[in-house]
Design a protein around this motif. Structure first.
Motif, PDB file in Angstrom:
ATOM      1  N   UNK A  34       0.825  -1.203   0.000  1.00  0.00           N
ATOM      2  CA  UNK A  34       0.000   0.000   0.000  1.00  0.00           C
ATOM      3  C   UNK A  34       0.859   1.252   0.000  1.00  0.00           C
ATOM      4  N   UNK A  35       2.024   1.202   0.639  1.00  0.00           N
ATOM      5  CA  UNK A  35       2.907   2.364   0.692  1.00  0.00           C
ATOM      6  C   UNK A  35       3.624   2.614  -0.633  1.00  0.00           C
ATOM      7  N   UNK A  36       4.133   1.541  -1.248  1.00  0.00           N
ATOM      8  CA  UNK A  36       4.978   1.700  -2.430  1.00  0.00           C
ATOM      9  C   UNK A  36       4.253   1.447  -3.758  1.00  0.00           C
ATOM     10  N   UNK A  37       3.249   0.582  -3.749  1.00  0.00           N
ATOM     11  CA  UNK A  37       2.622   0.180  -5.016  1.00  0.00           C
ATOM     12  C   UNK A  37       1.109   0.090  -4.892  1.00  0.00           C
ATOM     13  N   UNK A  38       0.448   1.205  -4.517  1.00  0.00           N
ATOM     14  CA  UNK A  38      -1.014   1.151  -4.382  1.00  0.00           C
ATOM     15  C   UNK A  38      -1.736   0.978  -5.717  1.00  0.00           C
ATOM     16  N   UNK A  39      -1.075   1.354  -6.807  1.00  0.00           N
ATOM     17  CA  UNK A  39      -1.674   1.253  -8.142  1.00  0.00           C
ATOM     18  C   UNK A  39      -0.891   0.224  -8.948  1.00  0.00           C
ATOM     19  N   UNK A  40      -1.466  -0.939  -9.150  1.00  0.00           N
ATOM     20  CA  UNK A  40      -0.746  -2.023  -9.820  1.00  0.00           C
ATOM     21  C   UNK A  40      -0.546  -1.771 -11.313  1.00  0.00           C
ATOM     22  N   UNK A  41      -1.177  -0.733 -11.839  1.00  0.00           N
ATOM     23  CA  UNK A  41      -0.958  -0.380 -13.250  1.00  0.00           C
ATOM     24  C   UNK A  41       0.428   0.209 -13.477  1.00  0.00           C
ATOM     25  N   UNK A  42       1.029   0.778 -12.425  1.00  0.00           N
ATOM     26  CA  UNK A  42       2.305   1.479 -12.591  1.00  0.00           C
ATOM     27  C   UNK A  42       3.422   0.930 -11.716  1.00  0.00           C
ATOM     28  N   UNK A  44       4.874  -3.009  -9.690  1.00  0.00           N
ATOM     29  CA  UNK A  44       4.684  -4.438  -9.434  1.00  0.00           C
ATOM     30  C   UNK A  44       5.183  -4.756  -8.032  1.00  0.00           C
ATOM     31  N   UNK A  45       4.294  -5.329  -7.233  1.00  0.00           N
ATOM     32  CA  UNK A  45       4.674  -5.801  -5.906  1.00  0.00           C
ATOM     33  C   UNK A  45       3.785  -7.003  -5.589  1.00  0.00           C
ATOM     34  N   UNK A  46       4.058  -8.100  -6.273  1.00  0.00           N
ATOM     35  CA  UNK A  46       3.251  -9.324  -6.163  1.00  0.00           C
ATOM     36  C   UNK A  46       4.021 -10.319  -5.294  1.00  0.00           C
ATOM     37  N   UNK A  47       3.854 -10.216  -3.990  1.00  0.00           N
ATOM     38  CA  UNK A  47       4.639 -11.009  -3.041  1.00  0.00           C
ATOM     39  C   UNK A  47       3.701 -11.701  -2.052  1.00  0.00           C
ATOM     40  N   UNK A  48       4.020 -12.957  -1.749  1.00  0.00           N
ATOM     41  CA  UNK A  48       3.255 -13.730  -0.780  1.00  0.00           C
ATOM     42  C   UNK A  48       4.195 -14.472   0.160  1.00  0.00           C
ATOM     43  N   UNK A  59       8.814  -8.132  -7.889  1.00  0.00           N
ATOM     44  CA  UNK A  59       8.611  -6.690  -7.772  1.00  0.00           C
ATOM     45  C   UNK A  59       9.634  -5.971  -8.629  1.00  0.00           C
ATOM     46  N   UNK A  60       9.250  -4.810  -9.122  1.00  0.00           N
ATOM     47  CA  UNK A  60      10.202  -3.943  -9.833  1.00  0.00           C
ATOM     48  C   UNK A  60      10.649  -2.785  -8.952  1.00  0.00           C
ATOM     49  N   UNK A  61      10.381  -2.908  -7.649  1.00  0.00           N
ATOM     50  CA  UNK A  61      10.719  -1.846  -6.696  1.00  0.00           C
ATOM     51  C   UNK A  61      11.702  -2.382  -5.655  1.00  0.00           C
ATOM     52  N   UNK A  62      12.997  -2.353  -5.933  1.00  0.00           N
ATOM     53  CA  UNK A  62      13.970  -2.888  -4.976  1.00  0.00           C
ATOM     54  C   UNK A  62      13.914  -2.199  -3.622  1.00  0.00           C
ATOM     55  N   UNK A  63      13.571  -0.909  -3.619  1.00  0.00           N
ATOM     56  CA  UNK A  63      13.496  -0.199  -2.347  1.00  0.00           C
ATOM     57  C   UNK A  63      12.334  -0.717  -1.499  1.00  0.00           C
ATOM     58  N   UNK A  64      11.241  -1.123  -2.170  1.00  0.00           N
ATOM     59  CA  UNK A  64      10.099  -1.679  -1.442  1.00  0.00           C
ATOM     60  C   UNK A  64      10.447  -3.051  -0.868  1.00  0.00           C
ATOM     61  N   UNK A  65      11.139  -3.860  -1.637  1.00  0.00           N
ATOM     62  CA  UNK A  65      11.573  -5.166  -1.147  1.00  0.00           C
ATOM     63  C   UNK A  65      12.495  -4.997   0.057  1.00  0.00           C
TER      64      UNK A  65
END
Length: 385
Positions: A34-42, A44-48, A59-65
């Motif tokens: 929700x903090x880094x990728x609230x809009x999945x159109x722009x 990717x943060x698909x983690x389980x 994910x394409x957001x290394x900082x979020x990971x």
């Protein structure tokens, strides 16, 4: 049975009952998403997380990971990191791309029959994130992420991409035209072209520009149909009149879901194209564009609107339902707005006008002004290397 009992007791000894570990981890994952990728159109943060604390997905957001792993560690949650960070390793060094067609169709899924998500114009730079057979997950300059087939763009490594980006370009300004193998407009064509396409400038020859495509093809374009990109960019002065003029030049264009070009536009693709040809990059969808600019007061009517203002339509929020923005148009003055609905057309908010649009007026939500406050918008001049 004895092993399962011992496992439950072991986990409980650390303050977590069996089954709580993945739930607590998933709660943290959702917070980071929700903090880094609230809009999945722009983004990717698909983690389980599974019952053993193994983290999977991409994910394409290394900082979020990185933030996620830090939060899990701070909470004393043991995990195993199996998250794939994009761009995927299968791509090698070719994690850049440039659109190679006059208009490239980018789809929601990696198949020809999938929904058209958006379009990209010739010469547009792309980030390449992943691959599925002959399809590539790409991200456009407005951050939109979707799938493009191999024939729609030229993959590049960083050196080739930087060389392309730094080269002198020409921009096509005619709505529709062609490039040719020789300096002969009656000769063999190389491809079609539409307004907004970019090509590498090689030299000039009489009434033609000698140009190169991202894949190395060369061609000639009539000077009357194009202009040196740097020269065009420097000449831009966005204004109400120019926005209206650009919009009216697209009158009658067919509506195309996912379209953002002279080959067809959807509602937000139309407003996006208007502003792009005046030097501004808007977010892709109406539900994203509504967060740009500043609010215009329409509580007592439409008298305060100015040409170029964006009008948003859809379903207003109710007691138990959220607001849903589904349509956008642009105000052109005299009680009228221009929008893509069936085709690009002009409608009126005046009930006495012959082009009065009762349907749209009844679902009008709000208006936003971009001129004077380009919040949420990128200017092409600021994006030049």
């Amino acid at each position: 049975m004895k092993f399962a009992t011992l496992l439950c007791a072991f986990i409980a000894g650390f303050g977590l009952s069996y089954g709580q570990l993945p739930k607590q981890m998933q709660k943290t994952i959702d917070q980071v998403r929700q903090q880094y990728a609230p809009d999945r159109r722009v983004a990717i943060f698909q983690i389980e997380a599974d019952e053993n604390g193994i983290l999977t997905g991409k994910t394409n957001l290394p900082e979020a990971k990185s933030d996620l792993l830090q939060k899990l560690s701070n909470a004393g949650l043991k995990y195993q990191d199996s998250i794939q960070t994009l761009p995927a390793a299968i791509l090698g060094e070719q994690i850049y791309g440039v659109v190679n067609l006059s208009v490239a169709n980018i789809r929601s899924q990696p198949r020809d029959a999938a929904e058209l998500a958006t379009q990209a114009l010739l010469g547009m730079p792309l980030k390449v994130l992943n691959k599925d057979r002959g399809w590539y997950l790409v991200q456009t300059p407005d951050h939109y992420i979707a799938w493009l087939d191999w024939g729609g763009f030229q993959r590049m490594n960083q050196a080739d991409f930087e060389s392309w980006e730094g080269a002198e370009k020409i921009i096509v300004l005619s709505p529709y035209t062609f490039s040719y193998e020789e300096t002969d407009a009656d000769g063999q064509t190389v491809s079609d072209l539409v307004a907004g396409d970019l090509l590498k400038m090689l030299d000039e020859k009489g009434e033609f520009y000698h140009v190169q495509y991202p894949d190395g093809r060369t061609a000639y374009i009539k000077k009357a149909d194009a202009r040196p990109y740097a020269e065009w960019l420097a000449s831009l002065t966005i204004s109400e009149d120019k926005l209206v003029g650009t919009a009216k030049r697209m009158m009658g264009l067919p509506y195309l879901w996912g379209g953002t070009s002279y080959k067809g536009v959807d509602c937000s693709g139309f407003t996006k194209t208007i502003y792009l040809l005046n030097g501004w990059v808007l977010p892709r969808d109406a539900s994203q564009q509504v967060h740009s600019g500043t609010l215009v007061d329409t509580d007592r009517g439409f008298d305060k609107l100015r040409p170029g203002d964006l009008l948003f339509f859809g379903t207003k929020a109710g007691e138990t339902t959220a607001e849903k923005v589904t349509h956008v148009g642009m105000w052109i003055g005299n009680g009228e707005f221009i929008h893509a609905s069936g085709k690009v057309r002009v409608s009126s908010m005046n009930a006495r006008a012959p082009n009065y649009d009762d349907f749209e007026k009844n679902r009008f939500i709000r208006a936003k002004r971009l001129l004077g406050n380009a919040r949420g918008v990128q200017e092409l001049k600021a994006m030049v290397n």
